[in-house]
Scaffold this active site. Structure first.
Site, mmCIF file in Angstrom:
data_model
loop_
_atom_site.group_PDB
_atom_site.id
_atom_site.type_symbol
_atom_site.label_atom_id
_atom_site.label_comp_id
_atom_site.label_asym_id
_atom_site.label_seq_id
_atom_site.Cartn_x
_atom_site.Cartn_y
_atom_site.Cartn_z
ATOM 1 N N GLN A 70 -26.002 -1.947 -40.460
ATOM 2 C CA GLN A 70 -25.082 -1.093 -41.165
ATOM 3 C C GLN A 70 -23.701 -1.766 -41.012
ATOM 4 O O GLN A 70 -22.633 -1.324 -41.630
ATOM 5 C CB GLN A 70 -25.107 0.201 -41.017
ATOM 6 C CG GLN A 70 -26.584 0.870 -41.209
ATOM 7 C CD GLN A 70 -27.723 1.095 -40.011
ATOM 8 O OE1 GLN A 70 -27.500 -0.056 -39.466
ATOM 9 N NE2 GLN A 70 -28.276 2.070 -40.051
ATOM 10 N N ASP A 109 -25.290 12.021 -35.193
ATOM 11 C CA ASP A 109 -26.123 12.480 -35.711
ATOM 12 C C ASP A 109 -26.665 13.990 -35.294
ATOM 13 O O ASP A 109 -27.113 15.090 -36.245
ATOM 14 C CB ASP A 109 -27.089 11.896 -36.061
ATOM 15 C CG ASP A 109 -26.931 10.536 -36.709
ATOM 16 O OD1 ASP A 109 -27.577 10.447 -38.175
ATOM 17 O OD2 ASP A 109 -26.356 9.467 -36.405
ATOM 18 N N ARG A 119 -35.965 12.822 -42.639
ATOM 19 C CA ARG A 119 -35.391 12.240 -41.524
ATOM 20 C C ARG A 119 -35.427 13.282 -40.382
ATOM 21 O O ARG A 119 -34.761 14.619 -40.613
ATOM 22 C CB ARG A 119 -34.120 11.843 -41.374
ATOM 23 C CG ARG A 119 -33.813 10.363 -42.661
ATOM 24 C CD ARG A 119 -34.364 9.346 -42.081
ATOM 25 N NE ARG A 119 -34.005 8.831 -41.119
ATOM 26 C CZ ARG A 119 -32.813 7.788 -40.871
ATOM 27 N NH1 ARG A 119 -31.974 7.550 -42.162
ATOM 28 N NH2 ARG A 119 -32.092 7.399 -39.747
ATOM 29 N N ARG A 146 -27.852 7.226 -46.340
ATOM 30 C CA ARG A 146 -27.862 7.431 -44.856
ATOM 31 C C ARG A 146 -26.489 7.891 -44.446
ATOM 32 O O ARG A 146 -25.454 7.822 -45.115
ATOM 33 C CB ARG A 146 -28.324 6.139 -44.109
ATOM 34 C CG ARG A 146 -28.124 4.687 -44.550
ATOM 35 C CD ARG A 146 -26.773 4.369 -44.844
ATOM 36 N NE ARG A 146 -26.110 4.420 -43.406
ATOM 37 C CZ ARG A 146 -24.865 4.715 -43.064
ATOM 38 N NH1 ARG A 146 -23.919 4.920 -44.219
ATOM 39 N NH2 ARG A 146 -24.376 4.786 -41.940
ATOM 40 N N GLY A 147 -26.551 8.127 -43.185
ATOM 41 C CA GLY A 147 -25.135 8.939 -42.545
ATOM 42 C C GLY A 147 -25.542 10.541 -42.711
ATOM 43 O O GLY A 147 -25.760 10.970 -43.578
ATOM 44 N N ALA A 148 -25.483 10.944 -41.432
ATOM 45 C CA ALA A 148 -25.672 12.221 -41.280
ATOM 46 C C ALA A 148 -25.006 13.315 -42.453
ATOM 47 O O ALA A 148 -25.821 14.272 -42.928
ATOM 48 C CB ALA A 148 -25.448 12.903 -39.859
ATOM 49 N N ASN A 207 -26.637 9.349 -31.549
ATOM 50 C CA ASN A 207 -25.933 8.529 -32.540
ATOM 51 C C ASN A 207 -26.931 7.238 -32.672
ATOM 52 O O ASN A 207 -27.801 7.075 -31.957
ATOM 53 C CB ASN A 207 -24.607 8.145 -32.262
ATOM 54 C CG ASN A 207 -23.842 7.553 -33.522
ATOM 55 O OD1 ASN A 207 -23.907 8.166 -34.492
ATOM 56 N ND2 ASN A 207 -23.329 6.387 -33.106
ATOM 57 N N LYS A 208 -26.326 6.529 -33.680
ATOM 58 C CA LYS A 208 -27.133 5.352 -33.809
ATOM 59 C C LYS A 208 -27.661 4.444 -32.466
ATOM 60 O O LYS A 208 -26.681 4.295 -31.552
ATOM 61 C CB LYS A 208 -26.426 4.103 -34.564
ATOM 62 C CG LYS A 208 -27.202 2.961 -35.103
ATOM 63 C CD LYS A 208 -28.637 3.267 -35.959
ATOM 64 C CE LYS A 208 -28.556 3.959 -37.117
ATOM 65 N NZ LYS A 208 -29.701 4.299 -37.505
#
Length: 358
Positions: free
Chosen positions: A205, A246, A96, A54-56, A256-257
């Site tokens: 996270q 993201d 995603r 995970r993580g763009a 973003n998150k």
């Protein structure tokens, strides 16, 4: 600074070795460090969807390698391998929906396919492109780290208290990290008194990954529940909130998150500066404003259950995993092309006209 950053690199989440993709399973950290191997595009898409990776930026890099694996399978099967590979592109793209780096990387791989010359080694060409995407992200991380530290130092040369959200470190990228890369570099430069890490519900996270990365490298870090951020800004002298992204629009709005938007609102109230750190591949100039960004919603069981056991009341759950922070709440967007302070459409367009600084 660059040499010190390179010397400090210890953690990685992606390895391409012997024609196979190896991913550190981030669902199991920090209790267990397990590497999983993938030899198909479908497998890589599943790893992205299920949050193994995970993580763009890391998602984009993994998808690029997924195309290589898909091409190898299609070529071995014979027939119309290009048509079959389109199915792999589609499966990877659907893994995603919010992180634009995924689509950017797939576009890069598709463009490389279009440039193939007669008789050229297809797999060698695609592998070189995927490796190039991976290495360029690592270089971008190093450049952004240096630019972000300059911003922090410009406002104060003393050690400072910083707050971050989600995970944006080596685990989320191809190298040093985006927002966490800036924080790590600031620590090396003596500018960090303490980092406050939001736990980041519901996948934690912050507590599982960010706190682990920082503790592994000796950075002073304290974990806090997401709802404590306003109190900490009021009482702990926090000077910067530093987050990743993201997707960033042409106007400078940032997805973003989930929880990032409320951090930006609270930061403005308390006079805390707000920095977004992301490679230019995260900027989607085809979208004008944040309302156009597709926001992923995941299964409500992520909120209702812990370890597969229900802990919540018998109700429905709303589980958007991203939100959008308007540009007017952001002090600076840091990319490998440079820094945009107080972003707007004109400044974002000018940024995207530049080349990489390194």
């Amino acid at each position: 600074m660059r040499e010190r950053l390179l010397a400090a690199e210890k953690i990685k989440a992606i390895e391409w070795r012997d024609g196979t993709l190896h991913l550190l399973d981030q669902r199991l950290l920090p209790l267990e460090e397990t590497w999983r191997t993938y030899d198909s595009a479908v497998g890589v898409a599943g790893a992205i969807r299920d949050m193994v990776v995970r993580g763009a930026p890391a998602i984009g890099i993994s998808a690029a390698y997924g195309v290589v694996l898909g091409a190898r399978q299609r070529l071995a099967a014979g027939g119309d391998w290009r048509a079959a590979l389109e199915g792999d592109f589609r499966v990877l793209a659907e893994s995603r929906p919010t992180a634009v780096n995924l689509f950017w990387a797939l576009d890069r791989m598709r463009e490389r396919l279009a440039r193939l010359k007669e008789g050229e080694d297809v797999l060698a060409a695609l592998e070189a492109e995927a490796v190039g995407i991976h290495e360029s992200d690592r270089e971008a991380n190093l450049t952004m780290a240096q630019l972000g530290v300059e911003l922090i130092r410009k406002h104060s040369g003393k050690p400072q208290a910083l707050l971050t959200h989600c995970n944006t470190g080596a685990l989320a990228t191809g190298g040093f990290g985006t927002a966490l890369g800036v924080i790590r570099a600031a620590h090396l430069d003596g500018l960090v008194e303490r980092v406050y890490a939001d736990e980041t519900r519901p996948w934690l996270q912050g507590s599982r990954l960010t706190a682990w990365e920082l503790a592994e490298e000796g950075v002073p870090v304290s974990l806090n529940v997401d709802g404590a951020a306003a109190h900490l800004m009021k009482t702990r002298g926090i000077t910067w909130v530093i987050v990743g992204a993201d997707r960033i629009t042409a106007e400078g709005d940032v997805a973003n998150k989930i929880g990032t938007y409320q951090l930006a609102v609270v930061a403005m109230h308390h006079g805390v500066r707000f920095m977004v750190v992301a490679p230019s591949s995260t900027i989607d100039m085809s979208l004008q404003g944040g309302e156009e960004i597709p926001i992923e919603e995941r299964d409500g069981r992520e909120l209702l259950e812990v370890g597969g056991k229900r802990v919540a009341a018998a109700v429905e759950a709303v589980n958007p995993v991203f939100d959008v922070t308007p540009a007017d709440l952001i002090d600076a967007i840091v990319t490998e092309r440079g820094v945009v302070e107080r972003p707007n459409a004109a400044k974002m367009a000018e940024l995207m006209s530049r080349k990489r600084l390194h």
